[in-house]
Design an enzyme around this catalytic site. Structure first.
Site, mmCIF file in Angstrom:
data_model
loop_
_atom_site.group_PDB
_atom_site.id
_atom_site.type_symbol
_atom_site.label_atom_id
_atom_site.label_comp_id
_atom_site.label_asym_id
_atom_site.label_seq_id
_atom_site.Cartn_x
_atom_site.Cartn_y
_atom_site.Cartn_z
ATOM 1 N N GLU A 46 0.844 -1.201 0.000
ATOM 2 C CA GLU A 46 0.000 0.000 0.000
ATOM 3 C C GLU A 46 0.882 1.256 0.000
ATOM 4 O OE1 GLU A 46 -3.053 -0.163 3.047
ATOM 5 O OE2 GLU A 46 -4.320 -1.363 1.728
ATOM 6 N N GLU A 158 -5.596 -7.061 -1.347
ATOM 7 C CA GLU A 158 -6.163 -6.978 0.007
ATOM 8 C C GLU A 158 -7.633 -6.663 -0.134
ATOM 9 O OE1 GLU A 158 -4.392 -4.453 2.993
ATOM 10 O OE2 GLU A 158 -2.389 -4.792 2.178
#
Length: 177
Positions: A46, A158
């Protein structure tokens, strides 16, 4: 959190790039020695704000350096496993403007990767409107746009929902699949 590890805190940028390369080679070598060849390897996690901040920030002043760090990770992966595909992963997978801005810069500065990774957590997008049905079409549109715009594979790396709303989370997972 995207801060530098304590052991790297005082590295200059050249040392930081070498550390990323060496660490990636070390991890990939350990996997290879254990008989594991990963199909995919994510450089960072991320990394919307960048990684190894402040040097590898995704702001305009630091994005070129972020790409240098990404490319050192990519080179480290490929040095050990040429078949492993490298993923660059940012959050809010339903947010097309976020993805376009980030990956336009990645392209502009020459980031090396094969797959665009997305996170999708609809419950945390808006606590007043946590229902996935309000954002799932945006997720699909963004994924299609990423493939068309950049010619890369996409992957949701995710995903999750509220554990107190099990049916909604289950329905969301089925809809995403």
């Amino acid at each position: 959190k995207q801060v530098k590890p304590a052991a790297w805190a005082n590295f200059n940028f050249t040392q930081l790039k070498e550390a990323v390369y060496n660490y990636t080679v070390e991890v990939m070598t350990a996997l290879k020695n254990a008989g594991i060849t990963p199909e995919w390897v994510q450089v960072g996690n991320e990394i919307t704000p960048g990684m190894l901040l402040p040097d590898g920030g995704s702001d305009n002043a630091h994005f070129p350096q972020l790409v240098e760090l990404i490319n050192k990770g990519y080179d480290g992966v490929k040095a050990i496993s040429s078949t492993s595909k490298v993923i660059l992963h940012i959050d809010q997978g339903n947010n097309n403007s976020r993805f376009r801005c980030w990956f336009d810069n990645a392209k502009k500065y020459g980031a090396k990767y094969e797959i665009i990774g997305l996170s999708y957590y609809p419950y945390w997008l808006s606590t007043s409107h946590p229902d996935y049905t309000l954002s799932i079409n945006d997720l699909a549109s963004n994924m299609n746009d990423m493939v068309t715009r950049y010619g890369k594979e996409v992957m949701i790396v995710e995903i999750g929902g509220d554990d107190t709303k099990a049916q909604n989370t289950y329905d969301m997972l089925k809809a995403v699949i």
